[in-house]
Enzyme design. Structure first.
Site, PDB file in Angstrom:
ATOM      1  N   ARG A 266     -52.284  26.655 -28.739  1.00  0.00           N
ATOM      2  CA  ARG A 266     -53.199  25.530 -28.524  1.00  0.00           C
ATOM      3  C   ARG A 266     -54.216  25.322 -29.651  1.00  0.00           C
ATOM      4  NH1 ARG A 266     -54.648  24.955 -22.154  1.00  0.00           N
ATOM      5  NH2 ARG A 266     -52.532  24.864 -21.391  1.00  0.00           N
TER       6      ARG A 266
ATOM      7  N   ASP B 240     -65.756  15.762 -16.316  1.00  0.00           N
ATOM      8  CA  ASP B 240     -64.856  16.712 -16.984  1.00  0.00           C
ATOM      9  C   ASP B 240     -65.594  17.337 -18.157  1.00  0.00           C
ATOM     10  OD1 ASP B 240     -61.656  17.211 -16.725  1.00  0.00           O
ATOM     11  OD2 ASP B 240     -62.375  17.629 -18.748  1.00  0.00           O
TER      12      ASP B 240
END
Lengths: 283, 127
Positions: free
Chosen positions: A32, A141
């Site tokens: 990632r 978020d």
């Protein structure tokens, strides 16, 4: 990346986002964060860790956290929590809030918007039964990138097909090239906010319904308990919390109690309800 | 065991769809066009039909009109599964009696989600 550097990265992620990365997740970090390295012209993960330790770039720190958070979601994910909303929670609050005609909903890990938009579409469908009601859907978020995508409301063909009934696609989306954009009146129903769940969220106010699904699984038990306790604190006395299918409050906190009739649905535990607290939860 | 009929002139699509449906515990039959599909329905009415739009002999739209014209043909859930992805086509399909619509390409998750939404997913695979 050495073991010490990997440990430093894990500590950083835990402090910044609550993400509890187990030692066997080294592959995840490597897969990632390679794009973050490319973006910031950093030649290795070791170099990235050194930069983070030096604290020279807030943008790099933010990108690292965002890259490590999981944003998988889809419309009406798991179906059950939305059936519950339509069949149990909405009728309940239509009755309970008939005098104020106000309903506040919080999607605590909204990702790219499919969850709050699913609720907004259900509310739009129920609108004839709710004249004069004021509905707040707050969607938060930790990733500004996914919040921007959510606000824009563009989804590809795969995204609109995972769980979204075709009649709702036809009714509430417009085809724009090979993308689908959700209607402005649905987008306008959702108030997106940047929020890190490890920080204080009392400022959001009180909510009748909280969706906090598939995020606490990434936290360690202490942080999980802390977040759940603080969620309970901002829920209305008769408020409802929906967790993910694999999540539970059992053995984590006694501030909330499972509704025995409905899987994944929790209410405040009146017996153990703590006075409303405004302190930032420690871990 | 829930019964799924796949009507598509592409052998590859039928094979892929069969694998997904069987993976979801469906009993599966195949038909290469709408006419063969209607014969299959007369023999045994499926629980769910995956239906292509463009096919020789009888296309999916004509198949659906014929199917829904009969009382017993109201029962199956029909999911169009086609490369035709403009909103007018989707609306036409729904007006003709389709229950759902999948735009190709699709994957297992999309098909499983549609089956779940329609309530035809075998119990062992339901949430």
């Amino acid at each position: 990346m050495t073991e010490a550097e990997f440990d430093a990265l894990r500590a950083f992620l835990k402090t910044r986002s609550g993400l509890a990365l187990s030692p066997d997740k080294r592959y995840l970090v490597e897969s990632r964060l390679s794009s973050v390295c490319t973006r910031f012209k950093i030649d290795s993960l070791s170099h990235l860790v050194r930069e983070i330790r030096a604290g020279r770039s807030v943008a790099l720190e933010k990108a690292t956290v965002e890259a490590m958070t999981t944003n998988e979601t889809f419309f009406f994910r798991d179906k059950g929590p939305f059936d519950l909303f339509q069949d149990v929670l909405l009728p309940k609050y239509l009755k309970e809030r008939a005098s104020t005609r106000r309903l506040r909903i919080w999607c605590a890990a909204a990702s790219t918007g499919q969850e709050p938009y699913s609720l907004a579409m259900l509310l739009k469908e129920a609108a004839p039964r709710m004249p004069g009601w004021h509905i707040d859907i707050v969607a938060s978020d930790i990733s500004t990138e996914v919040l921007e995508k959510a606000k824009a409301g563009f989804y590809n063909q795969f995204e609109v097909q995972r769980g979204l009934p075709i009649r709702l696609l036809v009714k509430y989306f417009t085809q724009v090239g090979d993308q689908w954009q959700i209607a402005p009146e649905i987008r306008a129903m959702v108030d997106y906010r940047y929020l890190n769940l490890i920080e204080d969220f009392n400022r959001l106010g009180q909510f009748d319904i909280v969706y906090c699904r598939n995020v606490l699984i990434y936290f360690d038990p202490n942080l999980k308990a802390d977040v759940l306790r603080r969620i309970a604190n901002i829920m209305a006395p008769d408020g409802s919390l929906l967790l993910g299918a694999s999540e539970t409050v059992l053995g984590v906190t006694d501030a909330l109690t499972l509704d025995p009739a409905h899987r994944g649905l929790y209410s405040k535990n009146a017996a153990s309800a703590a006075p409303k607290m405004f302190a930032v939860g420690g871990r | 065991m829930n019964y799924c009929l796949i009507i598509d002139d592409s052998r590859v699509i039928r094979k892929v769809s069969r694998e997904v449906a069987e993976g979801l515990s469906f009993r599966v039959a195949e038909a290469e066009n709408g006419e063969v599909g209607l014969q299959a329905c007369q023999a045994e009415m499926p629980d769910v039909i995956l239906l292509d739009w463009n096919m020789p002999v009888m296309d999916g739209y004509s198949f659906l009109k014929h199917l829904r014209a009969t009382p017993e043909g109201q029962a199956p859930k029909v999911v169009f599964c086609t490369t035709e992805n403009d909103i007018d086509r989707i609306t036409r399909a729904l007006d003709a009696g389709a229950d759902e619509y999948i735009m190709k390409p699709f994957d297992r998750d999309i098909l499983a989600a549609k089956f779940q939404e329609l309530g035809v997913l075998p119990a062992s695979h339901s949430a």
